[in-house]
Design an enzyme around this catalytic site. Structure first.
Site, mmCIF file in Angstrom:
data_model
loop_
_atom_site.group_PDB
_atom_site.id
_atom_site.type_symbol
_atom_site.label_atom_id
_atom_site.label_comp_id
_atom_site.label_asym_id
_atom_site.label_seq_id
_atom_site.Cartn_x
_atom_site.Cartn_y
_atom_site.Cartn_z
ATOM 1 N N ARG A 1 14.108 -5.751 45.538
ATOM 2 C CA ARG A 1 13.159 -5.604 44.431
ATOM 3 C C ARG A 1 13.816 -5.212 43.107
ATOM 4 O O ARG A 1 13.192 -5.236 42.067
ATOM 5 C CB ARG A 1 12.086 -4.564 44.824
ATOM 6 C CG ARG A 1 11.135 -5.065 45.883
ATOM 7 C CD ARG A 1 10.327 -3.935 46.511
ATOM 8 N NE ARG A 1 11.099 -3.185 47.511
ATOM 9 C CZ ARG A 1 10.658 -2.106 48.148
ATOM 10 N NH1 ARG A 1 9.462 -1.621 47.880
ATOM 11 N NH2 ARG A 1 11.415 -1.482 49.038
ATOM 12 N N SER B 1 42.956 10.259 -4.228
ATOM 13 C CA SER B 1 42.146 9.205 -3.610
ATOM 14 C C SER B 1 42.961 7.955 -3.328
ATOM 15 O O SER B 1 43.969 7.692 -3.990
ATOM 16 C CB SER B 1 41.005 8.823 -4.555
ATOM 17 O OG SER B 1 40.161 9.938 -4.689
ATOM 18 N N ALA C 1 22.823 3.671 52.576
ATOM 19 C CA ALA C 1 22.973 2.940 51.317
ATOM 20 C C ALA C 1 23.375 1.487 51.545
ATOM 21 O O ALA C 1 24.084 0.890 50.744
ATOM 22 C CB ALA C 1 24.014 3.642 50.443
ATOM 23 N N ASN D 1 43.371 18.901 1.463
ATOM 24 C CA ASN D 1 42.258 18.125 0.923
ATOM 25 C C ASN D 1 42.675 16.660 0.860
ATOM 26 O O ASN D 1 43.673 16.327 0.220
ATOM 27 C CB ASN D 1 41.889 18.631 -0.464
ATOM 28 C CG ASN D 1 40.593 17.989 -0.931
ATOM 29 O OD1 ASN D 1 39.506 18.445 -0.590
ATOM 30 N ND2 ASN D 1 40.720 16.901 -1.673
ATOM 31 N N ALA E 1 39.224 10.512 -1.242
ATOM 32 C CA ALA E 1 38.424 9.396 -0.720
ATOM 33 C C ALA E 1 39.294 8.180 -0.444
ATOM 34 O O ALA E 1 40.218 7.877 -1.193
ATOM 35 C CB ALA E 1 37.338 9.035 -1.729
ATOM 36 N N ASN F 1 6.550 10.012 53.293
ATOM 37 C CA ASN F 1 7.873 10.283 53.838
ATOM 38 C C ASN F 1 8.886 10.056 52.722
ATOM 39 O O ASN F 1 8.991 8.967 52.181
ATOM 40 C CB ASN F 1 8.112 9.312 55.010
ATOM 41 C CG ASN F 1 9.567 9.262 55.446
ATOM 42 O OD1 ASN F 1 10.308 10.220 55.221
ATOM 43 N ND2 ASN F 1 9.952 8.168 56.069
ATOM 44 N N ARG G 1 37.263 9.824 17.364
ATOM 45 C CA ARG G 1 37.677 9.111 18.574
ATOM 46 C C ARG G 1 38.484 10.055 19.464
ATOM 47 O O ARG G 1 38.837 11.161 19.052
ATOM 48 C CB ARG G 1 38.441 7.857 18.174
ATOM 49 C CG ARG G 1 37.474 6.803 17.583
ATOM 50 C CD ARG G 1 38.204 5.631 16.971
ATOM 51 N NE ARG G 1 39.183 5.081 17.892
ATOM 52 C CZ ARG G 1 40.232 4.346 17.523
ATOM 53 N NH1 ARG G 1 40.431 4.067 16.241
ATOM 54 N NH2 ARG G 1 41.069 3.888 18.422
HETATM 55 C C1 UD1 Z 1 11.827 4.042 53.675
HETATM 56 C C2 UD1 Z 1 11.010 4.659 54.814
HETATM 57 C C3 UD1 Z 1 9.642 5.074 54.274
HETATM 58 C C4 UD1 Z 1 9.850 6.055 53.132
HETATM 59 C C5 UD1 Z 1 10.766 5.462 52.077
HETATM 60 C C6 UD1 Z 1 11.120 6.539 51.061
HETATM 61 C C7 UD1 Z 1 11.726 3.477 56.810
HETATM 62 C C8 UD1 Z 1 11.340 2.521 57.890
HETATM 63 N N1 UD1 Z 1 10.831 3.697 55.892
HETATM 64 O O1 UD1 Z 1 11.125 2.864 53.258
HETATM 65 O O2 UD1 Z 1 8.887 5.692 55.296
HETATM 66 O O3 UD1 Z 1 8.603 6.397 52.565
HETATM 67 O O4 UD1 Z 1 11.988 4.996 52.650
HETATM 68 O O5 UD1 Z 1 11.823 5.993 49.978
HETATM 69 O O6 UD1 Z 1 12.791 4.034 56.886
HETATM 70 N N2 UD1 Z 1 18.839 0.898 54.420
HETATM 71 C C9 UD1 Z 1 20.014 0.591 55.056
HETATM 72 N N3 UD1 Z 1 20.023 -0.474 55.902
HETATM 73 C C10 UD1 Z 1 18.936 -1.248 56.122
HETATM 74 C C11 UD1 Z 1 17.736 -0.933 55.448
HETATM 75 C C12 UD1 Z 1 17.731 0.150 54.609
HETATM 76 O O7 UD1 Z 1 21.023 1.262 54.884
HETATM 77 O O8 UD1 Z 1 19.037 -2.209 56.899
HETATM 78 C C13 UD1 Z 1 18.853 2.040 53.499
HETATM 79 C C14 UD1 Z 1 18.580 1.612 52.070
HETATM 80 O O9 UD1 Z 1 19.798 1.366 51.384
HETATM 81 C C15 UD1 Z 1 17.849 2.808 51.501
HETATM 82 C C16 UD1 Z 1 17.187 3.436 52.713
HETATM 83 O O10 UD1 Z 1 17.813 2.911 53.856
HETATM 84 O O11 UD1 Z 1 18.702 3.776 50.924
HETATM 85 C C17 UD1 Z 1 15.699 3.110 52.750
HETATM 86 O O12 UD1 Z 1 15.543 1.726 52.733
HETATM 87 P P1 UD1 Z 1 14.397 1.030 51.907
HETATM 88 O O13 UD1 Z 1 14.458 -0.434 52.189
HETATM 89 O O14 UD1 Z 1 14.404 1.475 50.507
HETATM 90 O O15 UD1 Z 1 13.163 1.629 52.730
HETATM 91 P P2 UD1 Z 1 11.697 1.733 52.236
HETATM 92 O O16 UD1 Z 1 11.011 0.464 52.555
HETATM 93 O O17 UD1 Z 1 11.643 2.228 50.849
HETATM 94 CA CA CA Z 2 13.196 2.994 49.219
#
Ligand code: UD1
Ligand code: CA
Length: 466
Positions: free
Chosen positions: A19, A417, A13, A389, A392, A181, A345
């Site tokens: 994006r 009331s 994460a 009761n 109003a 994937n 509430r």
């Molecule tokens: C990744 C997969 C892709 C798959 C897709 C599914 C790779 C190279 N590709 O692509 O094959 O289809 O997920 O959703 O893994 N993250 C980090 N550190 C980083 C980069 C990413 O922790 O430096 C974490 C992000 O927070 C995210 C996860 O890894 O939870 C995936 O990263 P994201 O950039 O969304 O990968 P995708 O390009 O979607």
């Molecule tokens: Ca992703």
């Protein structure tokens, strides 16, 4: 599932989530009222692993704080550790940041921090398949209608795993593959650790792809397998606001389907917004535009008209909430009727058969059995007995500018009331309060309390007609 003492779950994460075009870290964006990461944590917890790790990076402090604050409400009490990824150079380096955790476990399940639709049952099946097949690594694949943007699962001539190719690196033929994937994997921890040391930067952004470890493990003559999930929505990763909205709709639709299956009538499921954990009894009818959120339980044979909002509340059987009613952190016993446009509430309790009608607000009060507050009233910090009761426009004046005070209205009181009760004040049972009174003193049982200026009629003060 039985406890998995050799298993840890690692949630990635740390990514930037560019994006999303948002200042909020991606894992914290709410879907159906809860952060994306809470769904992943709940699914991970359901597997009963020995530990859960979260790799944080972008917005690390905020992510850690939100997770710590939310765990209890999400029902997650698996031991949790955070690992910080200092350079955001791909999913491979994210896992590297967690190697100290991986070293403690035989098996590691890796989840993405952006896939809130995954189900614990699917992960369970995958763990079982991994164990049965004695795989070295396994990827959760799924066939999607629109694979654009995902890494594709490339299979060999025998139908086994060959490699994963990212969108950016995929040629025309590979782009046609619809098996993607999901970003979820299970690894034998030692193989993963070895493979991580062999990763090299790839793709247009020079990133370390976690997906390359699968290929590397295959080269070690270990089996890499694909576990294919039936429901493609489980793999939907959230990368944009459009996908965020889509995920929310899917989650609401799943809950609606479950409830209809349990006998609840939804007039327009696609316009009814009910959170995952909500329980509703059979033959309850729910009209469109209704929000039922948080920890809410609703009984049988209730009717919730349009535009009703209920959060963290308990409703008994045969309750009617008429249009526009708003109920928060309250208890409503069987056969009560609220609204249209009633407002409960927090910490309000309506005993059996009570009624709170249009434009009445109740706060931190008990409305006794069968009592009625039917029109344009404010009842706050009040203990009301049974059979009362309230006329109003009655107001409990509970606030003196500094402190809140209690109003006590005992059984079978009749309030005319437009009465003000200046709290603290008590009205004893079977008393009556005259309309238009401002009551500041205790009223004894069975007596009449009246506090208003007597009417006078002054002659010849009306319209002159000469
Ligand atoms: C990744 C997969 C892709 C798959 C897709 C599914 C790779 C190279 N590709 O692509 O094959 O289809 O997920 O959703 O893994 N993250 C980090 N550190 C980083 C980069 C990413 O922790 O430096 C974490 C992000 O927070 C995210 C996860 O890894 O939870 C995936 O990263 P994201 O950039 O969304 O990968 P995708 O390009 O979607
Ligand atoms: Ca992703």
């Amino acid at each position: 599932m039985v406890a998995q003492k050799n298993l840890c779950v690692l949630i990635l994460a740390a990514g930037k989530g560019t994006r999303m075009k948002s200042s909020l870290p991606k894992p914290l964006h709410p879907v159906c009222g809860f952060p994306i990461i809470s769904y992943i944590l709940k699914a991970a917890h359901a597997l009963r692993p020995a530990a859960i790790g979260i790799v944080v990076g972008n917005g690390a402090e905020q992510v850690m704080q939100t997770v710590k604050d939310g765990l209890q409400a999400w029902g997650v009490n698996t031991p949790l550790v955070f690992a910080e990824q200092t350079e955001l150079t791909g999913s491979g380096s994210a896992v590297k940041a967690a190697v100290p955790l991986l070293k403690k476990f035989e098996t590691v399940l890796i989840l993405n921090g952006d896939t809130p639709l995954l189900r614990a049952e699917t992960l369970e099946k995958m763990v079982t398949d991994f164990t049965n097949r004695q795989s070295g690594a396994m990827v959760l694949g799924v066939n999607v209608p629109n694979p654009f943007g995902y890494g594709r699962v490339v299979r060999n001539a025998q139908g086994g795993f060959e490699s994963i190719v990212e969108q950016a690196d995929a040629d025309e033929e590979t782009q046609k593959i619809t098996e993607i994937n999901s970003g979820m994997y299970i690894f034998k921890s030692d193989l993963l650790q070895t493979a991580l040391t062999q990763l090299t930067p790839q793709g247009p952004k020079n990133e370390y792809y976690l997906t390359d470890t699968l290929y590397l493990i295959k080269q070690m003559n270990q089996s890499v397998d694909v576990f294919c999930a039936d429901d493609f929505t489980e793999a939907l990763g959230i990368n944009s606001k459009a996908q965020l909205a889509e995920a929310g709709q899917i989650l609401y639709a799943r809950t609606a389907a479950r409830l209809m299956n349990e006998g609840v009538t939804l007039i327009q499921p696609e316009n009814t917004f009910i959170d995952e954990g909500v329980q509703i009894g059979a033959d309850t009818i729910i009209y469109p535009g209704t929000y039922i959120l948080g920890k809410t339980t609703i009984g049988k044979n209730c009717v919730l008209e349009g535009g009703v909002y209920v959060k963290d509340s308990v409703l008994g059987d045969n309750v009617t909430l008429k249009m526009g009613t708003y109920v928060e952190e309250s208890t409503v016993e069987a056969t009560c009727q609220l609204g249209p446009y009633a407002h409960l509430r927090p910490q309000s309790v309506l005993k059996k058969g009570a009624k709170v009608g249009n434009f009445s607000e109740v706060k931190k009060s008990v409305i006794g059995e069968g009592s009625k507050v039917n029109h344009l009233s404010y009842i706050g910090d009040t203990q009301m007995g049974a059979g009362v009761n309230v006329g109003a426009g009655t107001i409990t004046c509970n606030y003196d500018g500094k402190n809140k005070h209690q109003t006590i209205i005992e059984d079978h009181v009749f309030v005319g009331s437009n009465v003000n009760f200046v709290a603290p004040v008590t009205v004893h049972e079977y008393a009556k309060i005259g309309a238009g009174s401002t009551i500041t003193k205790e009223v004894a049982a069975k007596s009449l309390g009246i506090a208003r200026a007597r009417q006078v009629v002054l002659e010849n003060k009306g319209v002159k007609n000469d």
